[in-house]
Design a protein around this motif. Structure first.
Motif, PDB file in Angstrom:
ATOM      1  N   ARG A 109      38.373  32.327  43.047  1.00  0.00           N
ATOM      2  CA  ARG A 109      38.680  33.718  43.326  1.00  0.00           C
ATOM      3  C   ARG A 109      38.001  34.357  43.132  1.00  0.00           C
ATOM      4  O   ARG A 109      35.863  34.360  42.815  1.00  0.00           O
ATOM      5  CB  ARG A 109      39.426  34.016  42.004  1.00  0.00           C
ATOM      6  N   ASP A 110      38.070  35.740  44.239  1.00  0.00           N
ATOM      7  CA  ASP A 110      37.356  37.166  44.284  1.00  0.00           C
ATOM      8  C   ASP A 110      36.574  37.864  43.425  1.00  0.00           C
ATOM      9  O   ASP A 110      36.546  38.242  42.701  1.00  0.00           O
ATOM     10  CB  ASP A 110      37.437  36.947  45.745  1.00  0.00           C
ATOM     11  N   ALA A 111      38.426  37.410  42.320  1.00  0.00           N
ATOM     12  CA  ALA A 111      38.401  38.600  41.266  1.00  0.00           C
ATOM     13  C   ALA A 111      38.776  38.323  40.791  1.00  0.00           C
ATOM     14  O   ALA A 111      40.201  37.186  40.449  1.00  0.00           O
ATOM     15  CB  ALA A 111      39.009  39.623  41.525  1.00  0.00           C
ATOM     16  N   TYR A 112      38.707  38.597  38.708  1.00  0.00           N
ATOM     17  CA  TYR A 112      39.536  38.401  37.916  1.00  0.00           C
ATOM     18  C   TYR A 112      39.558  39.204  36.657  1.00  0.00           C
ATOM     19  O   TYR A 112      39.527  40.323  37.609  1.00  0.00           O
ATOM     20  CB  TYR A 112      37.840  37.512  36.897  1.00  0.00           C
ATOM     21  N   TYR A 113      40.537  38.831  35.822  1.00  0.00           N
ATOM     22  CA  TYR A 113      40.933  39.925  35.545  1.00  0.00           C
ATOM     23  C   TYR A 113      39.642  40.634  34.886  1.00  0.00           C
ATOM     24  O   TYR A 113      38.717  40.020  34.959  1.00  0.00           O
ATOM     25  CB  TYR A 113      41.428  39.341  33.696  1.00  0.00           C
ATOM     26  N   SER A 114      39.616  42.461  34.504  1.00  0.00           N
ATOM     27  CA  SER A 114      39.076  42.878  34.382  1.00  0.00           C
ATOM     28  C   SER A 114      38.664  42.838  32.678  1.00  0.00           C
ATOM     29  O   SER A 114      38.901  42.824  32.162  1.00  0.00           O
ATOM     30  CB  SER A 114      39.063  44.576  34.384  1.00  0.00           C
ATOM     31  N   ASN A 115      36.907  43.300  32.633  1.00  0.00           N
ATOM     32  CA  ASN A 115      36.805  43.037  31.272  1.00  0.00           C
ATOM     33  C   ASN A 115      35.599  43.775  30.393  1.00  0.00           C
ATOM     34  O   ASN A 115      34.589  44.977  31.768  1.00  0.00           O
ATOM     35  CB  ASN A 115      35.880  41.990  30.699  1.00  0.00           C
ATOM     36  N   PRO A 116      35.705  44.778  29.554  1.00  0.00           N
ATOM     37  CA  PRO A 116      34.292  45.234  29.493  1.00  0.00           C
ATOM     38  C   PRO A 116      32.642  45.677  29.344  1.00  0.00           C
ATOM     39  O   PRO A 116      32.319  46.356  29.646  1.00  0.00           O
ATOM     40  CB  PRO A 116      34.934  45.418  27.584  1.00  0.00           C
ATOM     41  N   ARG A 117      32.878  44.239  29.712  1.00  0.00           N
ATOM     42  CA  ARG A 117      31.173  43.991  30.119  1.00  0.00           C
ATOM     43  C   ARG A 117      31.056  44.431  31.853  1.00  0.00           C
ATOM     44  O   ARG A 117      29.991  45.386  32.943  1.00  0.00           O
ATOM     45  CB  ARG A 117      30.553  43.066  30.080  1.00  0.00           C
ATOM     46  N   PHE A 118      32.227  44.053  33.005  1.00  0.00           N
ATOM     47  CA  PHE A 118      32.297  44.561  34.052  1.00  0.00           C
ATOM     48  C   PHE A 118      32.833  45.592  34.624  1.00  0.00           C
ATOM     49  O   PHE A 118      31.712  46.313  35.161  1.00  0.00           O
ATOM     50  CB  PHE A 118      33.058  44.105  34.575  1.00  0.00           C
ATOM     51  N   GLU A 119      33.433  46.511  33.327  1.00  0.00           N
ATOM     52  CA  GLU A 119      33.330  47.972  33.744  1.00  0.00           C
ATOM     53  C   GLU A 119      32.183  48.783  33.391  1.00  0.00           C
ATOM     54  O   GLU A 119      31.875  49.489  33.687  1.00  0.00           O
ATOM     55  CB  GLU A 119      34.532  48.274  32.987  1.00  0.00           C
ATOM     56  N   ALA A 120      31.919  48.470  32.359  1.00  0.00           N
ATOM     57  CA  ALA A 120      30.216  49.124  31.755  1.00  0.00           C
ATOM     58  C   ALA A 120      29.238  49.042  33.164  1.00  0.00           C
ATOM     59  O   ALA A 120      28.637  49.873  33.688  1.00  0.00           O
ATOM     60  CB  ALA A 120      29.478  48.121  30.942  1.00  0.00           C
ATOM     61  N   TRP A 121      29.502  47.781  33.381  1.00  0.00           N
ATOM     62  CA  TRP A 121      28.643  47.436  34.764  1.00  0.00           C
ATOM     63  C   TRP A 121      28.870  48.013  35.927  1.00  0.00           C
ATOM     64  O   TRP A 121      27.717  48.839  37.030  1.00  0.00           O
ATOM     65  CB  TRP A 121      28.521  46.182  35.314  1.00  0.00           C
ATOM     66  N   GLN A 122      29.860  48.544  36.282  1.00  0.00           N
ATOM     67  CA  GLN A 122      30.106  49.491  37.359  1.00  0.00           C
ATOM     68  C   GLN A 122      30.116  50.917  37.062  1.00  0.00           C
ATOM     69  O   GLN A 122      30.314  51.521  37.441  1.00  0.00           O
ATOM     70  CB  GLN A 122      31.794  49.356  37.756  1.00  0.00           C
ATOM     71  N   ASP A 123      30.027  51.088  36.067  1.00  0.00           N
ATOM     72  CA  ASP A 123      29.901  52.814  35.759  1.00  0.00           C
ATOM     73  C   ASP A 123      27.962  52.630  35.574  1.00  0.00           C
ATOM     74  O   ASP A 123      28.104  53.528  35.225  1.00  0.00           O
ATOM     75  CB  ASP A 123      30.053  53.116  34.032  1.00  0.00           C
ATOM     76  N   GLY A 124      27.359  51.850  35.935  1.00  0.00           N
ATOM     77  CA  GLY A 124      26.112  51.756  36.005  1.00  0.00           C
ATOM     78  C   GLY A 124      25.154  50.726  35.044  1.00  0.00           C
ATOM     79  O   GLY A 124      23.757  51.594  35.128  1.00  0.00           O
ATOM     80  N   GLN A 125      25.714  51.018  34.039  1.00  0.00           N
ATOM     81  CA  GLN A 125      25.068  50.031  32.845  1.00  0.00           C
ATOM     82  C   GLN A 125      25.106  48.812  33.736  1.00  0.00           C
ATOM     83  O   GLN A 125      25.200  47.763  33.872  1.00  0.00           O
ATOM     84  CB  GLN A 125      25.795  50.182  31.658  1.00  0.00           C
TER      85      GLN A 125
END
Length: 171
Positions: free
Chosen positions: A24-40
């Motif tokens: 797959r090219d995308a899976y369910y979201s998770n806090p680590r992915f969201e933090a990375w998207q926020d620049g962490q």
């Protein structure tokens, strides 16, 4: 099979190999992915901050002599999710997992399994089912050699063509 063991139990039972195919090219979201998207970003020098039980399970298997390999078939340009997976794959590699990437356009002539899967010792397959938006639905086990064998062969064809993690540049 009525009861499906969790991944650590399946990997603990492997004696030679465990291979993981991700399609797959995308899976369910998770806090680590969201933090990375926020620049962490991960502090790779602070192992305790990123080392997870999964990594220890893999490291323990590798220490026992189990070869753990993961192949990811991805579309290019890659999604943000795949870009994040590529970034955080360093943790998998440090645990002893071998990881390769196969751009989907280079897989057009291969017969690809329809779902993500793990195969343990070439004889037991755990299939993962996801919804269209990447949410986890279910898993199932298969030990039928007539099914596992072709899937194991498909993984090997993908593996042979795929690019080692350290050489693959996300596009």
């Amino acid at each position: 099979m009525s009861s499906i063991p969790e991944f650590p139990e399946l990997l603990a039972g492997a004696s030679k190999s465990a291979v993981h195919l991700e399609m797959r090219d995308a899976y369910y979201s998770n806090p680590r992915f969201e933090a990375w998207q926020d620049g962490q970003r991960i502090d790779w020098d602070d192992r305790a901050s990123w080392w997870r039980p999964f990594h220890q399970t893999v490291a323990d298997a590798v220490a026992r002599g189990v070869q753990v390999r993961r192949a990811r078939v991805v579309s290019e340009p890659v999604t943000d999710y795949i870009r994040w997976e590529h970034y955080q794959t360093r943790a998998n590699v440090e645990a002893g997992e071998q990881v390769r990437w196969l751009p989907r356009h280079r897989a057009w002539d291969l017969l690809l399994p329809g779902s993500d899967l793990w195969i343990f010792d070439g004889r037991l397959m755990r299939v993962h089912h996801f919804s269209g938006d990447g949410e986890w639905i279910s898993k199932e086990l298969c030990d039928d050699p007539a099914v596992v064998g072709p899937h194991a062969a498909a993984f090997e064809h993908i593996w042979e063509r795929a690019i080692p993690h350290g050489q693959y540049e996300v596009k």
